[in-house]
Scaffold this active site. Structure first.
Site, PDB file in Angstrom:
ATOM      1  N   LYS A   1      -5.601   7.373  -4.533  1.00 50.06           N
ATOM      2  CA  LYS A   1      -4.572   7.481  -5.573  1.00 50.06           C
ATOM      3  C   LYS A   1      -4.006   6.107  -5.906  1.00 50.06           C
ATOM      4  CE  LYS A   1      -0.738   6.589  -3.011  1.00 50.06           C
ATOM      5  NZ  LYS A   1      -0.148   5.270  -3.090  1.00 50.06           N
TER       6      LYS A   1
ATOM      7  N   VAL B   1      -8.508   1.371   4.523  1.00 48.06           N
ATOM      8  CA  VAL B   1      -7.415   1.876   5.359  1.00 48.06           C
ATOM      9  C   VAL B   1      -6.169   1.003   5.164  1.00 48.06           C
ATOM     10  CG1 VAL B   1      -6.747   2.317   7.768  1.00 48.06           C
ATOM     11  CG2 VAL B   1      -9.121   2.677   7.036  1.00 48.06           C
TER      12      VAL B   1
ATOM     13  N   GLY C   1      -5.505   6.566   1.646  1.00 44.28           N
ATOM     14  CA  GLY C   1      -6.780   7.017   2.208  1.00 44.28           C
ATOM     15  C   GLY C   1      -6.596   8.011   3.347  1.00 44.28           C
ATOM     16  N   GLY C   2      -5.643   7.769   4.234  1.00 44.53           N
ATOM     17  CA  GLY C   2      -5.401   8.688   5.351  1.00 44.53           C
ATOM     18  C   GLY C   2      -4.927  10.040   4.852  1.00 44.53           C
TER      19      GLY C   2
ATOM     20  N   ASP D   1       1.909  11.926   0.666  1.00 40.00           N
ATOM     21  CA  ASP D   1       0.904  11.831  -0.398  1.00 40.00           C
ATOM     22  C   ASP D   1      -0.196  12.891  -0.295  1.00 40.00           C
ATOM     23  OD1 ASP D   1       2.176   9.532  -1.363  1.00 40.00           O
ATOM     24  OD2 ASP D   1       0.932   8.196  -0.150  1.00 40.00           O
TER      25      ASP D   1
HETATM   26  O1  C5P Z   1       4.956  10.510   4.592  1.00 37.34           O
HETATM   27  P1  C5P Z   1       4.133   9.400   5.158  1.00 37.34           P
HETATM   28  O2  C5P Z   1       3.808   9.633   6.609  1.00 37.34           O
HETATM   29  O3  C5P Z   1       2.927   9.071   4.347  1.00 37.34           O
HETATM   30  O4  C5P Z   1       5.057   8.126   5.101  1.00 37.34           O
HETATM   31  C1  C5P Z   1       4.776   6.954   5.834  1.00 37.34           C
HETATM   32  C2  C5P Z   1       6.043   6.125   5.948  1.00 37.34           C
HETATM   33  O5  C5P Z   1       6.393   5.600   4.641  1.00 37.34           O
HETATM   34  C3  C5P Z   1       7.266   6.885   6.390  1.00 37.34           C
HETATM   35  O6  C5P Z   1       7.355   6.912   7.795  1.00 37.34           O
HETATM   36  C4  C5P Z   1       8.399   6.085   5.777  1.00 37.34           C
HETATM   37  O7  C5P Z   1       8.671   4.931   6.542  1.00 37.34           O
HETATM   38  C5  C5P Z   1       7.799   5.601   4.477  1.00 37.34           C
HETATM   39  N1  C5P Z   1       8.134   6.471   3.321  1.00 37.34           N
HETATM   40  C6  C5P Z   1       9.428   6.483   2.838  1.00 37.34           C
HETATM   41  N2  C5P Z   1       9.744   7.279   1.784  1.00 37.34           N
HETATM   42  C7  C5P Z   1       8.808   8.052   1.195  1.00 37.34           C
HETATM   43  C8  C5P Z   1       7.479   8.059   1.658  1.00 37.34           C
HETATM   44  C9  C5P Z   1       7.173   7.247   2.745  1.00 37.34           C
HETATM   45  O8  C5P Z   1      10.286   5.774   3.354  1.00 37.34           O
HETATM   46  N3  C5P Z   1       9.144   8.821   0.163  1.00 37.34           N
END
Ligand code: C5P
Length: 332
Positions: free
Chosen positions: A14, A103, A109-110, A144
């Site tokens: 994305k 990555v 990607g994850g 995501d």
């Molecule tokens: O949700 P995900 O595990 O992909 O998010 C990774 C990190 O990105 C979260 O631990 C956070 O630190 C940050 N994040 C955030 N606000 C979001 C999405 C991600 O602060 N809306």
């Protein structure tokens, strides 16, 4: 009845055409308004029955993907299993990920692999969960993941998991991705943004001094709005299908933070714009840089020139939008 012994799903990377980030919330996340756009750079994930859950990863950056319970695809399978009454059918699985999406590159990607694993396991177990149920499970795995299921172009709100498909004509856009050496950690980039926005926060090298049309956040990490808002100019550009307008409207609040942690990306963005890109920005939390080209031919020229300019590790040409995670084959 044929017994299915393995299912392969394909899932896109994305981009964020807009990424507006609010202040940190009590739970550590940030409220977002983002315009997701799925592009034709795909990982493939195969799920097969096994005694216990394992994951193997091949391809781009494979050695840096977690192989244990931290792996998002394994977590997705475990979350789905809890929702499915399948007895022995839902015992262990071997998850095999063939990576083309780099990555920790800002391309989710994850999350993509988690979405593909959900779709593949849903098929392998004949679980029959409908897309809205899968999306609910996806949202528990990462911000995501729900978009990786949906694909296309969509507005994301909340952490990014609340999605509304964008109504836009069937325009095909031509993008060039410039992959960087190394990775950026998403939490660290969000933390850097919070620091830049704090009173007296370091302004360092995070600013964006590209000319208009650079697509990045304008100015030097201004204080974030209390609630981020959808960019009407960007949405209007998408509705018009006019790539030049879209290029001018691209924006990413995380860009100054990514640049503060990886200053060399400024040179990459500037090079792409000098070489005629309609817009340029850092992908999500970076460090991949994204350029919009006017046509397939222009994208090819840009990709060749960027490779020659020595401002990135490698380049890829991709088109978007493309559909989200989908089963491509079932073995049995
Ligand atoms: O949700 P995900 O595990 O992909 O998010 C990774 C990190 O990105 C979260 O631990 C956070 O630190 C940050 N994040 C955030 N606000 C979001 C999405 C991600 O602060 N809306």
């Amino acid at each position: 009845m044929t017994i299915v012994t393995g299912v392969t799903a394909r899932v896109p990377a994305k981009l964020n055409l807009q990424l507006a980030v609010g202040p940190p919330r009590a739970d550590g996340y940030h409220d977002l308004v983002t315009v997701f756009h799925a592009v034709a750079l795909f990982d493939e994930v195969t799920v097969e029955p096994a005694e216990r859950d394992t994951v193997t990863v091949t391809g781009e950056g494979a050695s840096t993907v977690p192989h244990d319970g931290d792996n998002l695809a394994l977590r997705a399978v475990a979350a789905l299993r809890k929702q499915v009454r399948g007895g022995h059918r839902t015992a262990g699985v071997r998850v095999s990920i063939a990576k083309r999406i780099p990555v920790a590159a800002g391309l989710a990607g994850g999350s993509a692999d988690a979405a593909a694993a959900l779709v593949a396991a849903n098929e392998l177990w004949a679980a029959g969960l409908v897309p809205p149920r899968l999306a609910e499970i996806a949202a528990t795995i990462g911000s995501d993941v729900a978009f990786a299921l949906l694909g296309g172009t969509a507005v994301g709100r909340g952490r990014g998991e609340r999605l509304t498909p964008a109504l836009a004509p069937a325009t095909r856009y031509h993008w060039v991705l410039a992959f960087a050496e190394g990775q950026l950690s998403t939490p660290k980039v969000y933390a850097a943004l919070d620091r830049l926005r704090s009173p007296g926060g370091s302004r360092g090298s995070g600013g964006n001094d590209f000319p208009s049309g650079s697509g990045g956040s304008r100015g030097v990490a201004p204080p974030g709005p209390a609630q981020p808002a959808l960019d009407a100019t960007l949405m209007s550009a998408l509705r018009s299908g006019d790539a030049a307008r879209l290029g001018r409207a691209l924006s990413n609040d995380l860009q100054p933070a990514a640049l503060s942690l990886y200053p060399a990306l400024r040179k990459t963005l500037a090079a792409g714009l000098e070489l005629g890109a309609l817009g340029a920005l850092v992908a999500g939390s970076g460090p991949t840089c994204v350029f919009l080209a006017a046509s397939a031919d222009r994208a090819l020229e840009l990709a060749v020139s960027l490779s020659g300019a020595g401002v990135c590790r490698s380049v890829a040409r991709v088109t978007g939008p493309v559909p989200g995670a989908a089963v491509v084959s079932a073995q049995g």
